[in-house]
Design a protein around this motif. Structure first.
Motif, PDB file in Angstrom:
ATOM      1  N   LEU A 195       0.855  -1.190   0.000  1.00 21.35           N
ATOM      2  CA  LEU A 195       0.000   0.000   0.000  1.00 21.35           C
ATOM      3  C   LEU A 195       0.887   1.234   0.000  1.00 21.35           C
ATOM      4  N   TYR A 241       0.505   5.237   0.745  1.00 18.51           N
ATOM      5  CA  TYR A 241      -0.374   6.293   1.255  1.00 18.51           C
ATOM      6  C   TYR A 241       0.312   7.630   1.045  1.00 18.51           C
ATOM      7  N   VAL A 252       0.281  11.439   2.388  1.00 13.22           N
ATOM      8  CA  VAL A 252      -0.229  12.320   3.434  1.00 13.22           C
ATOM      9  C   VAL A 252       0.475  13.659   3.255  1.00 13.22           C
ATOM     10  N   VAL A 260      -5.351  10.351   4.744  1.00 17.42           N
ATOM     11  CA  VAL A 260      -4.606   9.836   3.590  1.00 17.42           C
ATOM     12  C   VAL A 260      -5.291  10.387   2.344  1.00 17.42           C
ATOM     13  N   VAL A 312      -4.509   6.500  -2.106  1.00 15.71           N
ATOM     14  CA  VAL A 312      -4.120   5.142  -1.730  1.00 15.71           C
ATOM     15  C   VAL A 312      -3.816   4.373  -3.010  1.00 15.71           C
ATOM     16  N   VAL A 319       4.317   5.311   3.569  1.00 11.95           N
ATOM     17  CA  VAL A 319       3.648   6.590   3.808  1.00 11.95           C
ATOM     18  C   VAL A 319       4.531   7.685   3.212  1.00 11.95           C
TER      19      VAL A 319
END
Lengths: 306, 306
Positions: free
Chosen positions: A13, A15, A17, A28, A31, A91
């Motif tokens: 995944l 993300y 931010v 988020v 995605v 992230v």
């Protein structure tokens, strides 16, 4: 076909931010979700290079289903287990592009699942021109797993590349794989030396026929039975290095099965790595950058070892 | 039965890491996975309190399947959509317990999916003794969604509690819900006042029959047609506050359907919140702490507003 083994597949995944601040809450904004684990990344790149590829390893649960659904262009010989495939979460801070990585450990593999996998692996080797053993081991798989898989491949006469770290690498290398591809950290951990050429040669003495060490933006260093070379990209590239090592593995395998000489293999591997860093999505490569880089990689031969 | 609506259900993941350091890589030591979204948490607590509960809202994709499989003891009237249910990731530092939250936005709901949900909602209200409308709106759902759902519930004669924030709260409150449960931040955002009692009374004037504001460790403040009260827990409790607000909503709904007077409802809600903070798993409560706290909550009546 080329076989890639990913014992600890993952649903990767990504993300985005605004900026990751520990101990606060984040919305988020986007995605992205796709199959991951080194061997699946290698397979994706090999397919793009025109090779026929079969992927195996373990998958399970809803995350495993999502991994299977996300595969394309490869033959799926993944082996279903009762545990759930792990997720990895990258992230990415929107402004800086800086990435924070969170990796789940993976499902517990039961002894009968491991035995059943071994039988299926032996069968798959029957039609493989080369095999890549990639990434971490999920819980429950014996630490000597790669050593065993290397021996089985060698007994079957299939050239084998090993890309892992820590104790699985240490044990796997003693089983005499054709190529190992550690990065500088992994090589230092294995040999105790931070000087890449002596370290790569030391790793050869531990059993690997050829050692190709990735030196990040400086390119690759290879110690092989035919000699030692250092290959550097034509320019420093900025971007997302995720998957750059997997692209190098794909190029090395491609060169192995087509019988390219080492300098050419290394040039392809360095160019493909750099083209991967340039691509916007992690683990994909910029095809025109690859084509333009491949003839501009500088390959320097080291003097033979004393 | 009590109906809880969670338009933006979630698969809640809890990751333990040694310590979250931005822009580095982390091995997740343990992973917990369970259905989330405020309305599903409220339903879990209501079931533990002995109520019959039906849950509705949207689910989709592999994550939606995992949410459905994780439900227990409630009637599943969730509505399948083509998008995938979002994940939320709570990253807990092992040493300190500090938590970093990452929330995916949720699937895009298509207009026909929203219309079909509305028809099913009206039908579910036919057998509901109360309804709770909980949490954020997924993309595609109109910002006036809760206002509409409040009106439909009131037309059906079903008491309705609204627990949301921002513009959906502002619009929803104007549709005259029976109870709204903002926290101090949400109440200040709505009314412009950081003084909870005048703010709660201002929120009543905007349309809510009763306003129950959660004041974190200080307990709850209620402004109702029967008077205003402040309820405080018997002691400061340390632990994980995740789900404490949802437990308060469950207690308020329980008190609503059983016709308890406000001071008793507030005592239950404060005790249940504190017992939730004490439980090791987020969103569960320590039953013996609840039983011991409930008669020790101090409930103080405020003088009537001028």
């Amino acid at each position: 076909m080329i076989l890639t083994v990913t014992l600890n597949t993952a649903l990767d995944l990504t993300y985005r931010v605004e900026r990751l601040v520990p101990h606060s809450s984040h919305r988020v904004t986007t995605v992205a979700e796709r199959p991951g684990g080194k061997g699946l990344n290698v397979a994706r790149v090999l397919t793009a290079l025109g090779h026929e590829v079969t992927v195996t390893g373990f998958v399970g649960g809803a995350t495993g289903e999502a991994v299977r659904e996300g595969l394309s262009g490869v033959r799926d010989a993944l082996f279903g287990v009762s545990g759930a495939t792990r997720r990895t979460v990258a992230v990415v801070d929107s402004a800086s592009g800086d990435t924070t990585q969170l990796n789940e450990p993976g499902p517990l593999i039961a002894p009968p699942e491991w035995s059943a996998f071994l039988a299926s692996y032996e069968q798959l080797l029957g039609s493989a021109s080369a095999v890549a053993l990639c990434g971490s081991l999920p819980p429950g798989v014996p630490v000597g797993a790669y050593a065993h898989l290397v021996r089985v491949a060698r007994a079957a006469g299939v050239p084998v590349l090993l890309d892992t770290s820590g104790e699985p690498l240490r044990r796997g290398i003693a089983a005499r794989p054709d190529i190992v591809k550690p990065n500088a950290d992994e090589l230092a951990e294995l040999t105790g030396s931070w000087d890449p050429l002596p370290a790569a040669r030391a790793a050869r003495r531990r059993g690997a026929h050829a050692v190709v060490a990735s030196l990040g933006p400086e390119g690759l260093l290879a110690a092989t039975p035919e000699g030692s070379w250092q290959a550097a990209p034509p320019e420093r590239v900025a971007g997302n290095p995720t998957g750059a090592g997997d692209s190098a593995v794909a190029a090395l395998l491609s060169g192995l099965v087509t019988g390219e000489p080492w300098p050419r293999r290394l040039a392809s591997a360095v160019a493909l790595s750099a083209a991967t860093v340039l691509a916007p999505a992690a683990g994909e490569f910029d095809a025109s950058a690859y084509a333009s880089f491949v003839d501009k990689v500088t390959v320097h031969r080291h003097a033979d070892a004393a």
